[in-house]
Design an enzyme around this catalytic site. Structure first.
Site, PDB file in Angstrom:
ATOM      1  N   GLY A 120      75.437 -41.821  -6.133  1.00 48.44           N
ATOM      2  CA  GLY A 120      75.239 -40.905  -5.008  1.00 48.44           C
ATOM      3  C   GLY A 120      75.297 -39.433  -5.370  1.00 48.44           C
TER       4      GLY A 120
ATOM      5  CG  ASN B 295      61.982 -43.020  -4.257  1.00 51.54           C
ATOM      6  OD1 ASN B 295      63.209 -43.178  -4.237  1.00 51.54           O
ATOM      7  ND2 ASN B 295      61.244 -43.417  -5.295  1.00 51.54           N
TER       8      ASN B 295
ATOM      9  CG  HIS C 292      60.474 -42.318  -9.973  1.00 52.88           C
ATOM     10  ND1 HIS C 292      61.027 -43.574 -10.024  1.00 52.88           N
ATOM     11  CD2 HIS C 292      59.781 -42.162 -11.128  1.00 52.88           C
ATOM     12  CE1 HIS C 292      60.673 -44.167 -11.151  1.00 52.88           C
ATOM     13  NE2 HIS C 292      59.915 -43.330 -11.839  1.00 52.88           N
TER      14      HIS C 292
HETATM   15  C1  GRF Z   1      68.492 -41.031  -9.821  1.00 54.79           C
HETATM   16  O1  GRF Z   1      68.089 -40.798 -11.146  1.00 54.79           O
HETATM   17  C2  GRF Z   1      67.300 -41.332  -8.958  1.00 54.79           C
HETATM   18  O2  GRF Z   1      66.166 -40.605  -9.305  1.00 54.79           O
HETATM   19  C3  GRF Z   1      67.078 -42.789  -9.238  1.00 54.79           C
HETATM   20  O3  GRF Z   1      68.373 -43.336  -9.306  1.00 54.79           O
HETATM   21  C4  GRF Z   1      69.292 -42.319  -9.711  1.00 54.79           C
HETATM   22  C5  GRF Z   1      70.354 -42.251  -8.661  1.00 54.79           C
HETATM   23  O4  GRF Z   1      71.391 -41.410  -8.989  1.00 54.79           O
HETATM   24  N1  GRF Z   1      66.200 -43.378  -8.247  1.00 54.79           N
HETATM   25  P1  GRF Z   1      72.484 -41.018  -7.921  1.00 54.79           P
HETATM   26  O5  GRF Z   1      72.994 -42.306  -7.292  1.00 54.79           O
HETATM   27  O6  GRF Z   1      71.849 -40.117  -6.893  1.00 54.79           O
HETATM   28  O7  GRF Z   1      73.567 -40.329  -8.698  1.00 54.79           O
END
Ligand code: GRF
Length: 221
Positions: A14, A109, A111
């Site tokens: 998160g 989203n 990514h």
């Molecule tokens: C991030 O790198 C996001 O782009 C990917 O999963 C990761 C999540 O990280 N989809 P966090 O839970 O926000 O620290």
């Protein structure tokens, strides 16, 4: 004006959720995080929501017999909190058209690659192992494909000779924390317009949809 109410879907750490909380509290994001929903109990993201006094809900995919039933529960939790825009911030489940139709054009989203390169899981490692010189992250609208929706914003960095897959992941994550609130702020300001595959961004102070002009046209003025 009422603020955009967003629901953030998470599965893990998160840190992107935290970036949104900080941006919203710091006046850089004119949106309220109405609810945080995790498909896993006990994750750090839920703690972050609690620390920030944001309502949170666990909707475990394991408790539902089908993907659709899981999504019905997700939609209900989002609607219960009057959510207008859904942000997938490290949410590790694929959503079907059923869910997307419920929040049509309002699911976003983040990514960790420069799409359309390296969609899917472990994008940073895919990019590193491919030997790219430029890497980065993308914020996009979600469509029925995997990481294929119209691109709102991207940010890039140069891969260094001494990078490893792990340092690259960390450096991209820092960019994500800047880009996600910035992209959402454009949506909060109603400045995004999707034309086919392209997302056009209206100049600051100008809405992509000129509501006043539309009203006038409807009145026949
Ligand atoms: C991030 O790198 C996001 O782009 C990917 O999963 C990761 C999540 O990280 N989809 P966090 O839970 O926000 O620290």
């Amino acid at each position: 004006m009422t603020k955009l109410r967003i629901g953030v879907l998470v599965s893990g750490t998160g840190s992107n959720l935290q970036a949104l909380i900080d941006a919203s509290r710091g006046g850089r994001l004119d949106a309220d995080i109405a609810v945080v929903i995790s498909n896993k109990a006990g994750v750090r993201a839920l703690e972050r929501a609690r620390e920030a006094d944001i309502p949170s809900v666990v909707v475990s995919h394991k408790e539902f017999k089908s993907r659709e039933r899981f999504e019905v529960a997700l939609i209900k939790a989002l609607r219960d909190h009057d959510v207008r825009c859904v942000v997938l911030a490290g949410f590790m489940r694929l959503l079907t058209g059923y869910f997307l139709d419920a929040f049509s054009g309002r699911v976003i989203n983040i990514h960790p690659s420069l799409l359309p390169a390296f969609p899917g899981v472990d994008a940073q490692r895919q990019a590193f192992e491919h030997g790219v010189k430029i890497a980065g992250c993308t914020v996009h609208f979600v469509d029925r494909g995997t990481d294929t929706g119209p691109i709102i914003a991207q940010r890039a960095l140069q891969v260094r000779d001494d990078d490893t897959a792990e340092t690259l992941r960390a450096r991209i994550l820092e960019l994500e924390h800047q880009l996600l609130p910035e992209a959402l702020q454009l949506l909060a300001e109603d400045r995004l317009r999707v034309e086919g595959r392209r997302v056009l961004i209206a100049d600051e102070g100008r809405r992509a949809v000129d509501h006043a002009a539309l009203d006038k046209a409807e009145r026949g003025a």
